[in-house]
Design a protein around this motif. Structure first.
Motif, mmCIF file in Angstrom:
data_model
loop_
_atom_site.group_PDB
_atom_site.id
_atom_site.type_symbol
_atom_site.label_atom_id
_atom_site.label_comp_id
_atom_site.label_asym_id
_atom_site.label_seq_id
_atom_site.Cartn_x
_atom_site.Cartn_y
_atom_site.Cartn_z
ATOM 1 N N HIS A 125 0.820 -1.217 0.000
ATOM 2 C CA HIS A 125 0.000 0.000 0.000
ATOM 3 C C HIS A 125 0.849 1.261 0.000
ATOM 4 C CE1 HIS A 125 -1.842 3.219 2.502
ATOM 5 N NE2 HIS A 125 -2.830 3.074 1.659
ATOM 6 N N SER A 126 1.855 1.303 0.875
ATOM 7 C CA SER A 126 2.718 2.487 0.943
ATOM 8 C C SER A 126 3.547 2.645 -0.328
ATOM 9 C CB SER A 126 3.644 2.393 2.161
ATOM 10 O OG SER A 126 4.472 1.240 2.091
ATOM 11 N N LEU A 127 3.979 1.523 -0.906
ATOM 12 C CA LEU A 127 4.724 1.587 -2.161
ATOM 13 C C LEU A 127 3.852 2.133 -3.288
ATOM 14 C CD1 LEU A 127 7.294 0.959 -3.774
ATOM 15 C CD2 LEU A 127 6.417 -1.365 -4.113
ATOM 16 N N LEU A 128 2.587 1.706 -3.342
ATOM 17 C CA LEU A 128 1.665 2.205 -4.366
ATOM 18 C C LEU A 128 1.474 3.709 -4.248
ATOM 19 C CD1 LEU A 128 -0.491 1.846 -6.571
ATOM 20 C CD2 LEU A 128 -2.136 1.282 -4.755
ATOM 21 N N HIS A 129 1.230 4.194 -3.021
ATOM 22 C CA HIS A 129 1.042 5.630 -2.816
ATOM 23 C C HIS A 129 2.307 6.411 -3.189
ATOM 24 C CE1 HIS A 129 -2.932 6.303 -1.232
ATOM 25 N NE2 HIS A 129 -2.819 5.255 -0.436
ATOM 26 N N THR A 130 3.464 5.862 -2.860
ATOM 27 C CA THR A 130 4.720 6.554 -3.151
ATOM 28 C C THR A 130 4.970 6.635 -4.649
ATOM 29 O OG1 THR A 130 5.613 5.732 -1.058
ATOM 30 C CG2 THR A 130 7.179 6.638 -2.626
ATOM 31 N N LEU A 131 4.691 5.545 -5.371
ATOM 32 C CA LEU A 131 4.861 5.563 -6.822
ATOM 33 C C LEU A 131 3.895 6.549 -7.474
ATOM 34 C CD1 LEU A 131 5.307 1.733 -7.544
ATOM 35 C CD2 LEU A 131 7.077 3.512 -7.557
ATOM 36 N N LEU A 132 2.672 6.604 -6.981
ATOM 37 C CA LEU A 132 1.701 7.563 -7.515
ATOM 38 C C LEU A 132 2.123 8.996 -7.207
ATOM 39 C CD1 LEU A 132 -1.686 5.795 -6.655
ATOM 40 C CD2 LEU A 132 -0.682 6.102 -8.914
ATOM 41 N N MET A 133 2.660 9.212 -6.007
ATOM 42 C CA MET A 133 3.123 10.552 -5.636
ATOM 43 C C MET A 133 4.327 10.949 -6.475
ATOM 44 S SD MET A 133 2.446 13.105 -3.658
ATOM 45 C CE MET A 133 1.356 12.340 -2.439
ATOM 46 N N ASN A 134 5.210 10.013 -6.736
ATOM 47 C CA ASN A 134 6.407 10.301 -7.521
ATOM 48 C C ASN A 134 6.070 10.621 -8.975
ATOM 49 O OD1 ASN A 134 9.294 10.472 -7.730
ATOM 50 N ND2 ASN A 134 9.269 8.521 -8.809
ATOM 51 N N SER A 135 4.903 10.187 -9.435
ATOM 52 C CA SER A 135 4.502 10.457 -10.820
ATOM 53 C C SER A 135 3.932 11.854 -11.012
ATOM 54 C CB SER A 135 3.464 9.414 -11.271
ATOM 55 O OG SER A 135 2.258 9.572 -10.541
ATOM 56 N N CYS A 175 0.788 20.250 -9.618
ATOM 57 C CA CYS A 175 0.175 20.879 -10.790
ATOM 58 C C CYS A 175 -0.296 19.820 -11.777
ATOM 59 C CB CYS A 175 1.154 21.851 -11.454
ATOM 60 S SG CYS A 175 2.717 21.114 -11.941
ATOM 61 N N THR A 176 -0.248 18.546 -11.352
ATOM 62 C CA THR A 176 -0.810 17.431 -12.112
ATOM 63 C C THR A 176 -2.114 17.017 -11.451
ATOM 64 O OG1 THR A 176 1.449 16.686 -12.551
ATOM 65 C CG2 THR A 176 -0.307 15.154 -13.073
#
Length: 288
Positions: free
Chosen positions: A148-158, A182-183
């Motif tokens: 779960h935390s990895l998913l949120h981090t990857l989405l945040m990094n995008s 701004c995304t």
């Protein structure tokens, strides 16, 4: 492209910084020391090798790590009077924060289920809460929260951050970061509401009512943790306030871990007895 953020902290008034530093430093030391003592007492005393205390030891470990994710950085910023955190450091803090906040939620739900079985089905407790099931529940919680935390981090990094890089918070929380993007963060918000709604439905209403009828202290922890965290992440955007969000975050990231050692040790005779034995043995073994 952003290389760093500025954490504005809890207050911008210089005269309040020393008070905040002393208050949060003392709370941090009490939390870490208290939870480590609980873990040592449970490991050292064979009488506490039971499901309830196995879950409590895991909760104590998570509490110490949970608070260590956010508070030391805030204390360092106050001490050196530098609010800067690198982009990589912010994402690192974010991934561990998401890991431990969800672990806290899962462990509180598991402990509620454990008390429900003990109170409502005492004759089947040993058979239901077997060592294999206890290990499976905790292991599954670690694996699911890590993903779960990895998913949120990857989405945040995008996301792209092109606005002002000042975070009105004392750590890299998800809502302040999304507000600076701004995304379009639609996917991020969809994941928050989907997973958050699932986590909120983990313990059944009937189970909570039966278990909490004799576990008022556990109910107070669950209410404080889930109540304030849901106010932060699931309130309508039009009603959100940076100051209110920061105060609510303090309640579940700092106050709840501070309360847990007192609630689960001072109100528990077995834990208090084990702590006395542990401290007494240390005194005897220490040189005069």
């Amino acid at each position: 492209i952003v290389s760093e953020f500025s954490l504005l902290g809890l207050s911008e008034h210089p005269e309040q910084q020393e008070v905040l530093f002393g208050l949060f430093l003392s709370m941090y030391l009490v939390t870490v020391a208290g939870n480590l003592l609980i873990i040592l007492a449970i490991i050292a005393d064979a009488h506490l090798h039971m499901p309830m205390y196995f879950f409590l030891a895991n909760l104590s470990l998570v509490d110490a790590c949970f608070m260590s994710t956010t508070v030391p950085k805030m204390l360092a910023n106050i001490w050196i009077q530098n609010q800067v955190i690198s982009y990589a450091g912010c994402l690192s803090q974010f991934i561990f924060f998401m890991l431990f906040v969800m672990l806290e939620a899962f462990l509180l739900a598991i402990m509620a289920y454990d008390r429900y079985v003990a109170i409502c089905h005492p004759l089947h407790y040993i058979m239901v809460m077997s060592p294999g099931l206890c290990i499976l529940l905790v292991s599954a919680s670690w694996i699911m929260t890590a993903l779960h935390s990895l998913l949120h981090t990857l989405l945040m990094n995008s996301l792209s951050f092109c606005a002002e890089h000042k975070i009105p918070h004392f750590f890299c929380d998800i809502n302040p970061l999304l507000s600076m993007s701004c995304t379009d963060p639609f996917i991020n918000e969809l994941v928050i509401f989907t997973i958050g709604g699932f986590v909120g439905l983990i313990p059944s209403t009937q189970g909570k009512q039966k278990a909490f009828s004799t576990c008022s202290s556990h109910l107070s922890v669950v209410s404080l943790f889930f109540g304030t965290s849901f106010c932060v992440y699931f309130s309508p955007p039009s009603t959100r306030s940076a100051q209110k969000g920061t105060v609510a975050s303090v309640m579940y990231t700092v106050v709840t871990p501070v309360m847990n050692p007192f609630i689960y040790s001072l109100r528990n005779r077995d834990i208090k007895s084990s702590l006395r034995k542990l401290i007494w043995v240390k005194k005897i073994q220490s040189p005069l």
